[in-house]
Write a protein that holds these residues in place. Structure first.
Motif, PDB file in Angstrom:
ATOM      1  N   ASP A 126      10.117  -3.991  -3.260  1.00 11.06           N
ATOM      2  CA  ASP A 126      10.967  -3.165  -4.122  1.00 11.06           C
ATOM      3  C   ASP A 126      10.450  -3.156  -5.556  1.00 11.06           C
ATOM      4  O   ASP A 126      10.426  -2.102  -6.214  1.00 11.06           O
ATOM      5  N   GLU A 127      10.023  -4.300  -6.036  1.00  9.00           N
ATOM      6  CA  GLU A 127       9.499  -4.396  -7.407  1.00  9.00           C
ATOM      7  C   GLU A 127       8.253  -3.526  -7.575  1.00  9.00           C
ATOM      8  O   GLU A 127       8.133  -2.769  -8.545  1.00  9.00           O
ATOM      9  N   TYR A 128       7.340  -3.610  -6.632  1.00  5.87           N
ATOM     10  CA  TYR A 128       6.100  -2.836  -6.739  1.00  5.87           C
ATOM     11  C   TYR A 128       6.371  -1.336  -6.575  1.00  5.87           C
ATOM     12  O   TYR A 128       5.749  -0.505  -7.244  1.00  5.87           O
TER      13      TYR A 128
ATOM     14  N   ALA B 102       6.812   5.225  -2.250  1.00  2.00           N
ATOM     15  CA  ALA B 102       6.241   4.050  -2.901  1.00  2.00           C
ATOM     16  C   ALA B 102       6.443   2.801  -2.030  1.00  2.00           C
ATOM     17  O   ALA B 102       5.542   1.959  -1.916  1.00  2.00           O
ATOM     18  N   ARG B 103       7.609   2.685  -1.420  1.00  2.00           N
ATOM     19  CA  ARG B 103       7.823   1.546  -0.514  1.00  2.00           C
ATOM     20  C   ARG B 103       6.857   1.623   0.671  1.00  2.00           C
ATOM     21  O   ARG B 103       6.310   0.599   1.108  1.00  2.00           O
ATOM     22  N   ASP B 104       6.667   2.835   1.185  1.00  2.00           N
ATOM     23  CA  ASP B 104       5.722   3.006   2.291  1.00  2.00           C
ATOM     24  C   ASP B 104       4.308   2.600   1.867  1.00  2.00           C
ATOM     25  O   ASP B 104       3.543   2.043   2.662  1.00  2.00           O
ATOM     26  N   GLU B 105       3.956   2.902   0.613  1.00  2.00           N
ATOM     27  CA  GLU B 105       2.624   2.548   0.130  1.00  2.00           C
ATOM     28  C   GLU B 105       2.432   1.034   0.086  1.00  2.00           C
ATOM     29  O   GLU B 105       1.377   0.519   0.463  1.00  2.00           O
ATOM     30  N   VAL B 106       3.453   0.314  -0.361  1.00  2.00           N
ATOM     31  CA  VAL B 106       3.363  -1.148  -0.380  1.00  2.00           C
ATOM     32  C   VAL B 106       3.168  -1.684   1.036  1.00  2.00           C
ATOM     33  O   VAL B 106       2.330  -2.563   1.284  1.00  2.00           O
ATOM     34  N   GLU B 107       3.914  -1.155   1.979  1.00  2.00           N
ATOM     35  CA  GLU B 107       3.787  -1.598   3.363  1.00  2.00           C
ATOM     36  C   GLU B 107       2.395  -1.299   3.906  1.00  2.00           C
ATOM     37  O   GLU B 107       1.821  -2.102   4.657  1.00  2.00           O
ATOM     38  N   LYS B 108       1.820  -0.153   3.534  1.00  2.00           N
ATOM     39  CA  LYS B 108       0.482   0.181   4.005  1.00  2.00           C
ATOM     40  C   LYS B 108      -0.549  -0.794   3.434  1.00  2.00           C
ATOM     41  O   LYS B 108      -1.519  -1.156   4.120  1.00  2.00           O
ATOM     42  N   CYS B 109      -0.341  -1.228   2.187  1.00  2.00           N
ATOM     43  CA  CYS B 109      -1.233  -2.222   1.603  1.00  2.00           C
ATOM     44  C   CYS B 109      -1.150  -3.545   2.369  1.00  2.00           C
ATOM     45  O   CYS B 109      -2.168  -4.210   2.610  1.00  2.00           O
TER      46      CYS B 109
ATOM     47  N   CYS C 222       0.534  -1.463 -12.736  1.00  2.07           N
ATOM     48  CA  CYS C 222       0.116  -1.615 -11.335  1.00  2.07           C
ATOM     49  C   CYS C 222      -1.142  -2.477 -11.246  1.00  2.07           C
ATOM     50  O   CYS C 222      -1.275  -3.315 -10.346  1.00  2.07           O
ATOM     51  N   ALA C 223      -2.074  -2.262 -12.175  1.00  2.00           N
ATOM     52  CA  ALA C 223      -3.303  -3.049 -12.174  1.00  2.00           C
ATOM     53  C   ALA C 223      -2.995  -4.533 -12.320  1.00  2.00           C
ATOM     54  O   ALA C 223      -3.535  -5.375 -11.583  1.00  2.00           O
ATOM     55  N   ARG C 224      -2.147  -4.859 -13.262  1.00  5.95           N
ATOM     56  CA  ARG C 224      -1.785  -6.263 -13.463  1.00  5.95           C
ATOM     57  C   ARG C 224      -1.012  -6.823 -12.264  1.00  5.95           C
ATOM     58  O   ARG C 224      -1.199  -7.985 -11.867  1.00  5.95           O
ATOM     59  N   ALA C 225      -0.146  -6.017 -11.682  1.00  5.27           N
ATOM     60  CA  ALA C 225       0.647  -6.481 -10.538  1.00  5.27           C
ATOM     61  C   ALA C 225      -0.249  -6.791  -9.342  1.00  5.27           C
ATOM     62  O   ALA C 225      -0.026  -7.767  -8.621  1.00  5.27           O
ATOM     63  N   ILE C 226      -1.265  -5.961  -9.126  1.00  2.67           N
ATOM     64  CA  ILE C 226      -2.180  -6.193  -7.999  1.00  2.67           C
ATOM     65  C   ILE C 226      -2.962  -7.482  -8.208  1.00  2.67           C
ATOM     66  O   ILE C 226      -3.133  -8.284  -7.278  1.00  2.67           O
ATOM     67  N   GLU C 227      -3.428  -7.698  -9.428  1.00  3.14           N
ATOM     68  CA  GLU C 227      -4.114  -8.950  -9.742  1.00  3.14           C
ATOM     69  C   GLU C 227      -3.203 -10.137  -9.443  1.00  3.14           C
ATOM     70  O   GLU C 227      -3.645 -11.160  -8.888  1.00  3.14           O
ATOM     71  N   ASP C 228      -1.931  -9.985  -9.768  1.00  2.00           N
ATOM     72  CA  ASP C 228      -0.966 -11.061  -9.548  1.00  2.00           C
ATOM     73  C   ASP C 228      -0.712 -11.312  -8.064  1.00  2.00           C
ATOM     74  O   ASP C 228      -0.449 -12.444  -7.656  1.00  2.00           O
ATOM     75  N   VAL C 229      -0.778 -10.249  -7.240  1.00  2.95           N
ATOM     76  CA  VAL C 229      -0.612 -10.429  -5.791  1.00  2.95           C
ATOM     77  C   VAL C 229      -1.637 -11.428  -5.265  1.00  2.95           C
ATOM     78  O   VAL C 229      -1.300 -12.366  -4.513  1.00  2.95           O
ATOM     79  N   PHE C 230      -2.888 -11.244  -5.647  1.00  2.16           N
ATOM     80  CA  PHE C 230      -3.933 -12.136  -5.143  1.00  2.16           C
ATOM     81  C   PHE C 230      -3.796 -13.545  -5.721  1.00  2.16           C
ATOM     82  O   PHE C 230      -4.086 -14.535  -5.036  1.00  2.16           O
ATOM     83  N   GLU C 231      -3.320 -13.635  -6.969  1.00  3.12           N
ATOM     84  CA  GLU C 231      -3.093 -14.956  -7.552  1.00  3.12           C
ATOM     85  C   GLU C 231      -1.989 -15.686  -6.803  1.00  3.12           C
ATOM     86  O   GLU C 231      -2.127 -16.871  -6.460  1.00  3.12           O
TER      87      GLU C 231
END
Length: 466
Positions: free
Chosen positions: A63-65, A80-87, A163-172
């Motif tokens: 939901d946040e992403y 957007a929720r579908d996009e997160v799930e696809k990732c 979004c760029a920062r959030a993606i970096e945070d996902v991997f962290e």
């Protein structure tokens, strides 16, 4: 210097971020290079486990992403929720299949030799990514490359820094080592310097063909591998025996997904004479029925265009097409409301060489062409400098596959909209670029395909020496 992200539906500033300085950029590249030495030697099973954890992080914070994407570039919240799930799916896919895709291949050589092909990581890879699918297009690069043992440097579009920062945070959060995936908040003018850096081994870009040419030129001058995923003006071919209910419903979805801002969206609808009038009538009615509104509202089908200037460029293409003789069946004017909103628009009778005939229209604008028969439909479908995706609609599946094989495209679908799927390769031909992402083909783009020959009888003479 700070970078601001702006909500295209309201014009409000979402957040601001400090741009990466030259010194910080160099520090990030140093760290990525050092991390690669460790990461490339990490067993692939361990890399796969971390990818699986990244999928969990994505789902836990979906939901946040999704809200972040809706705020920064106007994507409808459901999409957007579908996009997160696809990732998360692409992370799951490579968490399950990477070792299989990269296992050594035994090759035939001589009786007294063991010959294998090994797939080894090459180092830091720069990814230049667009705003329209701000999570998915990054993850379809990151998941296979991190699994392969490479490390990633991300130069994301300037309007989606959050979004760029959030993606970096996902991997962290998933436990990847520092430097395995790094976001560089830099301007486009700095891309060349990063590509030319000796420590950066390859580059991939998803964007316009103009940007792709520039990146390819710089990478080529450095003898570095590049993958280009560029624009598209995908044909959607409707034959006389098309299942019309399904065809029209999917045509609307294929044109309007992501507010019409997708490289693989259907943009040119090529319809044979026998069903042209029926298709246009029903298509216009369905396009008109779509709800344009607040991207944070679950009832919204179409949100704003990502930036005001992009909407203005789109409208200019529509206006010029009409001035040259095209007929406006629906829409065609920016909406009288706050935000960069453009309505579903349908153009017919478009003359040759008009913008809607020759250029990519990156927004909710559909162009419908009338053709006499199947052969003419194929000819019109291929009458473009782009070659990303294409689809054909017919009750006869054998006929559909035969037509699909004649499309000049990297992707061809029968009775389905063009889409990306982790299990199959994705990419184009002609001005849509080169190289492939996803599946086994994608994970092997940025590896050293190394032949290893082990001669078991040192005295045997070779048949040929280069």
């Amino acid at each position: 210097m700070s970078i601001e992200s702006t909500n295209p539906a309201t014009g409000d500033v979402v957040d601001s971020f400090e741009e990466t300085s030259d010194e910080e950029r160099d520090e990030h590249i140093v760290r990525a290079t050092e991390t690669f030495a460790e990461w490339s030697e990490t067993p692939i099973e361990a890399r796969q486990r971390l990818l699986a954890r990244a999928a969990e992080v994505l789902r836990e914070n979906a939901d946040e992403y999704a809200e972040l994407m809706a705020e920064e570039m106007g994507k409808p919240i459901g999409q957007a929720r579908d996009e997160v799930e696809k990732c998360a799916w692409v992370c799951d896919y490579y968490a399950e299949t990477a070792a299989e895709h990269l296992q050594d291949e035994v090759m035939a050589s001589t009786e007294r030799a063991r010959t294998v092909v090994a797939y080894q990581p090459i180092g830091p890879v720069l990814a230049i990514m667009p705003w329209n699918f701000p999570f998915w297009q990054v993850f379809r690069f990151a998941a296979p490359n991190l699994a392969a043992g490479n490390v990633g440097l991300l130069k994301h579009a300037s309007n989606v820094p959050g979004c760029a920062r959030a993606i970096e945070d996902v991997f962290e959060q998933a436990g990847f080592p520092e430097g395995a995936f790094t976001s560089l908040l830099i301007g486009s003018s700095e891309i060349g310097a990063v590509i030319e850096d000796d420590r950066v081994r390859a580059v991939t870009i998803t964007g316009s063909d103009g940007a792709g040419r520039s990146v390819a030129e710089t990478a080529g001058s450095q003898l570095k591998k590049s993958v280009l995923e560029l624009g598209g003006s995908d044909p959607f071919v409707v034959l006389e025996d098309a299942p019309m209910d399904e065809t029209v419903e999917t045509a609307v979805q294929a044109r309007l997904i992501n507010n019409g801002q997708s490289c693989i969206a259907a943009k040119r609808f090529v319809v044979v004479e026998d069903v042209y009038d029926e298709f246009v009538d029903r298509f216009v009615d369905e396009m008109a029925a779509q709800t344009v509104g607040d991207p944070m509202d679950d009832e919204t089908d179409i949100g704003p265009q990502a930036r005001e200037d992009l909407m203005e460029d789109l409208h200019e293409q529509v206006e010029e097409t009409v001035e040259q003789g095209g007929e406006l069946e629906l829409g065609g004017e920016p909406m009288d409301r706050d935000g960069a909103f453009y309505p579903p628009t349908v153009l017919t009778d478009v003359p040759e060489n008009a913008p809607a005939d020759q250029e990519e229209l990156f927004g909710p604008v559909a162009t419908v062409f009338r053709v006499p028969d199947e052969d003419a439909a194929i000819e019109k479908a291929n009458d473009t400098r782009f070659g990303l995706g294409a689809s054909v609609w017919t009750e006869d599946l054998e006929r559909g596959e035969r037509v699909a094989r004649q499309f000049e495209s990297g992707l061809a679908f029968v009775n389905e909209l063009v889409k990306s799927d982790p299990r199959v390769p994705f990419g184009g031909v002609k001005d849509s670029g080169y190289g492939r992402e996803l599946s086994r083909h994608g994970i092997r783009e940025f590896v050293n395909t190394k032949t290893i020959w082990v001669q078991q009888d040192a005295g045997e003479e070779t048949d040929m020496v280069e």
